[in-house]
Every structure is written in structure tokens, then in C-alpha cells.
Scaffold this motif. Structure first.
Motif, PDB file in Angstrom:
ATOM      1  N   SER A  48       3.949  61.976 -61.524  1.00 27.48           N
ATOM      2  CA  SER A  48       2.567  61.627 -61.153  1.00 27.48           C
ATOM      3  C   SER A  48       2.317  60.128 -61.337  1.00 27.48           C
ATOM      4  O   SER A  48       1.556  59.529 -60.569  1.00 27.48           O
ATOM      5  N   THR A  51       3.732  58.620 -58.328  1.00 27.08           N
ATOM      6  CA  THR A  51       2.838  58.910 -57.202  1.00 27.08           C
ATOM      7  C   THR A  51       1.685  57.919 -57.185  1.00 27.08           C
ATOM      8  O   THR A  51       1.316  57.390 -56.130  1.00 27.08           O
ATOM      9  N   GLU A  52       1.130  57.642 -58.341  1.00 24.02           N
ATOM     10  CA  GLU A  52       0.038  56.672 -58.453  1.00 24.02           C
ATOM     11  C   GLU A  52       0.499  55.282 -58.042  1.00 24.02           C
ATOM     12  O   GLU A  52      -0.215  54.550 -57.351  1.00 24.02           O
ATOM     13  N   THR A  55       0.767  55.254 -54.312  1.00 27.26           N
ATOM     14  CA  THR A  55      -0.576  55.268 -53.729  1.00 27.26           C
ATOM     15  C   THR A  55      -1.217  53.887 -53.799  1.00 27.26           C
ATOM     16  O   THR A  55      -1.811  53.419 -52.831  1.00 27.26           O
ATOM     17  N   ARG A  56      -1.087  53.230 -54.934  1.00 24.66           N
ATOM     18  CA  ARG A  56      -1.723  51.914 -55.101  1.00 24.66           C
ATOM     19  C   ARG A  56      -1.016  50.802 -54.354  1.00 24.66           C
ATOM     20  O   ARG A  56      -1.650  49.924 -53.790  1.00 24.66           O
TER      21      ARG A  56
END
Length: 183
Positions: A48, A51-52, A55-56
Motif C-alpha cells: 500500500s 501504491t501511494e 499514485t502521487r
């Protein structure tokens, strides 16, 4: 070995206090009580986090997605990036062994044989002249390394405690066999 900015040290040790340690111990006990593997939980946390990051910034891969849909070249690039990150964290760990309170020049005496303090520093007991925060910071450097090891495990499909346990034990037995056979 690259020089480490001493301002980076002792920043993570502040994360561990009675309240936060207690909260993590309670989470650990809850996971165990609920039949959830704490190791599997850590792998999910790491995935996760990646994933962050994707995403950023979109600069890397989500390890679990890479495993499912990635190409060999992407896997190579990702694992190579993880190795580079581990090497950087290892350098920080090497510096922290001497003591985070020392300057980078003083810390480097642990491996620079020409430094006047080389013998003295190398012969100190592991925790001599280190306060609790410095000892904890040294441990956090190893945790930083584990982040990147976890990324590599996940992107190779080693995504559970059971799979890691099985593969590790099989390889361990093979290593012992090799020792017995003078490999």
C-alpha cells in the motif's frame, strides 16, 4: 561509502515512545488474536505504501501489480532500483554503527583504517557511547532496508508468510546439504 547527513539520524527514533510502542503491541496482539499473520500484514502495508508512491508520483511500480502484469525488463529495473535503495540504506546503517551523534567524518573511522580513531571505535562494545535513541535509529536503518526487501519479495510473488516460510526452509535445508558435501 557515501557520507550521511547527521541531521537525518535520530529522526525515526522519535517515533518510538511508550504510547506508540503500546499501540503497535496492541495491534500485533489483535492481529494474532484475529488469526491474521503479522508478516502478511506488513507485506500489505508495504504494497500500500508503494501504491501511494505510484499514485502521487508515478515513478515506480506497485510490487503486486508488477508481479501480475509486468514485463521482465520492468521487473529487472524495479529490483535494480530496490538494490540501489538497499545500498543507500546500508551506508546509513554503517554510519549509525559508530554513533549517530558523531559527524560523518568521525563515523567513517569504523571502516577507514588510516583514521587515528579506527582501532578505538572498532574495539568498543556494540552499544558503548550510544544512547537509546542512537541504538533505536540503528534498528530503524535496518527497517528501511526491509521496506525494499519486502518490495522485492512481493514483486516476485513471495507475498505471504507461508510462502516465505516454505521457500526459506527448503533453501536452508539445501544450504546445510551443500555444507555437508563441501560445496
Amino acid at each position: 561509502i557515501q557520507m550521511t547527513n547527521t541531521k537525518e539520524f535520530n529522526s525515526c527514533s522519535k517515533l518510538a515512545n511508550a504510547e506508540t510502542i503500546n499501540a503497535m503491541n496492541m495491534l500485533y496482539e489483535k492481529l494474532k488474536k484475529d488469526g491474521v499473520s503479522p508478516f502478511d500484514y506488513l507485506l500489505k502495508l508495504q504494497n500500500s505504501l508503494q501504491t501511494e508512491l505510484v499514485t502521487r508520483y508515478g515513478r515506480t511500480y506497485v510490487p503486486s501489480e508488477l508481479y501480475k502484469t509486468g514485463k521482465k525488463g520492468e521487473l529487472y529495473d524495479f529490483i535494480k532500483d530496490q538494490q540501489d535503495c538497499i545500498n543507500d540504506e546500508m551506508n546509513e546503517l554503517f554510519h549509525s554503527i559508530s554513533g549517530t551523534h558523531l559527524t560523518p567524518s568521525e563515523q567513517s573511522a569504523i571502516w577507514k583504517k588510516w583514521k587515528s580513531n579506527y582501532d578505538n571505535l572498532r574495539n568498543e562494545k556494540i552499544n558503548d557511547n550510544l544512547d537509546e535513541n542512537s541504538q533505536l535509529e540503528r534498528s530503524f536503518e535496518m527497517i528501511d532496508i526491509m521496506h525494499f526487501v519486502f518490495n522485492m519479495l512481493i514483486c516476485l510473488g513471495v507475498d505471504s508468510e507461508q510462502k516465505l516460510f516454505t521457500l526459506y526452509c527448503l533453501k536452508h535445508a539445501e544450504n546445510l546439504k551443500r555444507y555437508d558435501e563441501n560445496y
